[in-house]
Design an enzyme around this catalytic site. Sequence first.
Site, PDB file in Angstrom:
ATOM      1  N   LYS A 192       0.798  -1.124   0.125  1.00 38.35           N
ATOM      2  CA  LYS A 192       0.084  -0.203  -0.130  1.00 38.35           C
ATOM      3  C   LYS A 192       0.856   1.313   0.072  1.00 38.35           C
ATOM      4  O   LYS A 192       0.487   2.295  -0.301  1.00 38.35           O
ATOM      5  CB  LYS A 192      -0.977  -0.061   1.229  1.00 38.35           C
ATOM      6  CG  LYS A 192      -1.979  -1.026   0.928  1.00 38.35           C
ATOM      7  CD  LYS A 192      -3.101  -1.020   2.004  1.00 38.35           C
ATOM      8  CE  LYS A 192      -4.201  -1.938   1.773  1.00 38.35           C
ATOM      9  NZ  LYS A 192      -3.854  -3.487   1.691  1.00 38.35           N
TER      10      LYS A 192
HETATM   11  C1  LIG Z   1      -4.631  -4.465   1.273  1.00 38.76           C
HETATM   12  C2  LIG Z   1      -3.538  -5.634   1.038  1.00 38.76           C
HETATM   13  C3  LIG Z   1      -3.911  -6.664   0.070  1.00 38.76           C
HETATM   14  C4  LIG Z   1      -5.389  -6.732  -0.981  1.00 38.76           C
HETATM   15  O1  LIG Z   1      -5.228  -5.714  -1.781  1.00 38.76           O
HETATM   16  P1  LIG Z   1      -6.426  -4.989  -2.383  1.00 38.76           P
HETATM   17  O2  LIG Z   1      -6.125  -3.837  -3.462  1.00 38.76           O
HETATM   18  O3  LIG Z   1      -7.369  -4.739  -1.379  1.00 38.76           O
HETATM   19  O4  LIG Z   1      -6.727  -6.092  -3.300  1.00 38.76           O
HETATM   20  C5  LIG Z   1      -3.015  -7.795  -0.234  1.00 38.76           C
HETATM   21  N1  LIG Z   1      -1.855  -7.992   0.689  1.00 38.76           N
HETATM   22  C6  LIG Z   1      -1.715  -7.087   1.717  1.00 38.76           C
HETATM   23  C7  LIG Z   1      -0.492  -7.417   2.472  1.00 38.76           C
HETATM   24  C8  LIG Z   1      -2.461  -5.698   1.789  1.00 38.76           C
HETATM   25  O5  LIG Z   1      -1.926  -4.922   2.712  1.00 38.76           O
END
Ligand SMILES: *Cc1c(COP(=O)(O)O)cnc(C)c1O
Length: 460
Positions: free
Chosen positions: A111
């Site tokens: 993120k």
């Molecule tokens: C948020 C997250 C996801 C999922 O991502 P999306 O964009 O919601 O599909 C997968 N892995 C980790 C470690 C995350 O923090």
Amino acid sequence: MRYVSTRGGIEPVSFSQAVMMGLATDGGLLLPESFPQVDAATLQRWAKLSFQALAVEVMQPFVGEDISREELVALVEKSYASFSHPEVTPLVEPGNLRILELFHGPTAAFKDVALQFLGNLFELLLERSGQRLNILGATSGDTGSAAIYGVRGQERIDIFILHPKGRVSPIQERQMTTVLDANVHNIAITGTFDDGQRIVKELFNDLDFKQEYKLGAVNSINWARILAQVVYYFYAWGRVSGGDASQKVSYSVPTGNFGDIFAGYVALRMGLPVERLILATNRNDILSRFVNSGVYQTGEVHPTISPSMDIQISSNFERYLYFLMDQNPAKVRELMEQMGREGKLEVSPEKRAEVAALFHAAAVSEDETREQIRETYAETGYILDPHTAVGVHAARAFPGAICLATAHPAKFGAAVKEAIGVESEPPPSLQGLMEKETRCAVLAADAGVIRDFMKSTLAD
Ligand SMILES: *Cc1c(COP(=O)(O)O)cnc(C)c1O
């Protein structure tokens, strides 16, 4: 470039308006009116670029005239200077796997790629308009810390993040509460993540409060977050194809809110040679059920060892639905209304075939996730985090697929240790967290209490 709503109820807006708006005012999601097209010669040229230079090329047509090339270059440089790897998102090849490491940012999860950029973008747009913003969000772990790191220290933004007290992992809690910048306000609520989400929703629905206090969100529906994630699909392709446009590649994406995988879909629509998008879920399988049955229906949320994907309603899914429905907002409205009424929606067999031609979906169990961590470690010595392991497992039938590694294994150390008996060496950003000073308010899970806290904090 102009942006429209999936529900067709707004006049087209500019990139900066789309970023500041977040959710479209008609309840839909914002999307570009068209996608810039990338030809074979451009792909070849892009394959040789650094991550930062590529980011500028990919994003430029989407930001349009709102942001000059110079400003975009500066934004990108600043955003990715906080990453600890010179390649930002390096591709590694343990054994015969291809892993795209997206976790070299300040909070050790993917993120950061989007939220470092969004934080700096907010700063630029707010400076320009002379305005301020108060970001309010609830987190179950990863999003909160990435958002805090995205805006810490900024003069025109205060950020309030609610987390459920004692219900996020110790590392996740420390990642948030050790950020002592004056504009960062952590709130541990005595309740659950759902309580946090409910409070945030209530406060956003208090329109007087929302307007007077300039509330904003950083959740995964912001278009700028998707845009920043498009870049690494192109980057990874360049690493494995050498720039040869006839080389199609599959990507395996551990998915929750459909944000990350939708970025892959955008890259495909722009002309990236994609073979398959592998949609990997854990037990919380609303998306894999959709791909495999054509029915999109919420279920119960089950806690898993890949908690950032414990989601049963995917906020970005509507963006894909818009394209599946041939960009017909009336059809999207109808389906979303049906979803609201009945808790499910269904697409026709033809549409289902269209989905299945592009996506391969799998729901990976807890045992399979642990087994994948064990197997990869035994065969290659490489340690997968549980989210990444879900994606690697789902890609078993697709040799050569690029698997997106969404978190550093040290961030989910307990699950990793349970699988292989050892923990991964933490990256510098996760070291010493437990010894650092913290600041956090503990408050009742009540919207009125949180509103009063925000008012008094901002009055100081
Ligand atoms: C948020 C997250 C996801 C999922 O991502 P999306 O964009 O919601 O599909 C997968 N892995 C980790 C470690 C995350 O923090």
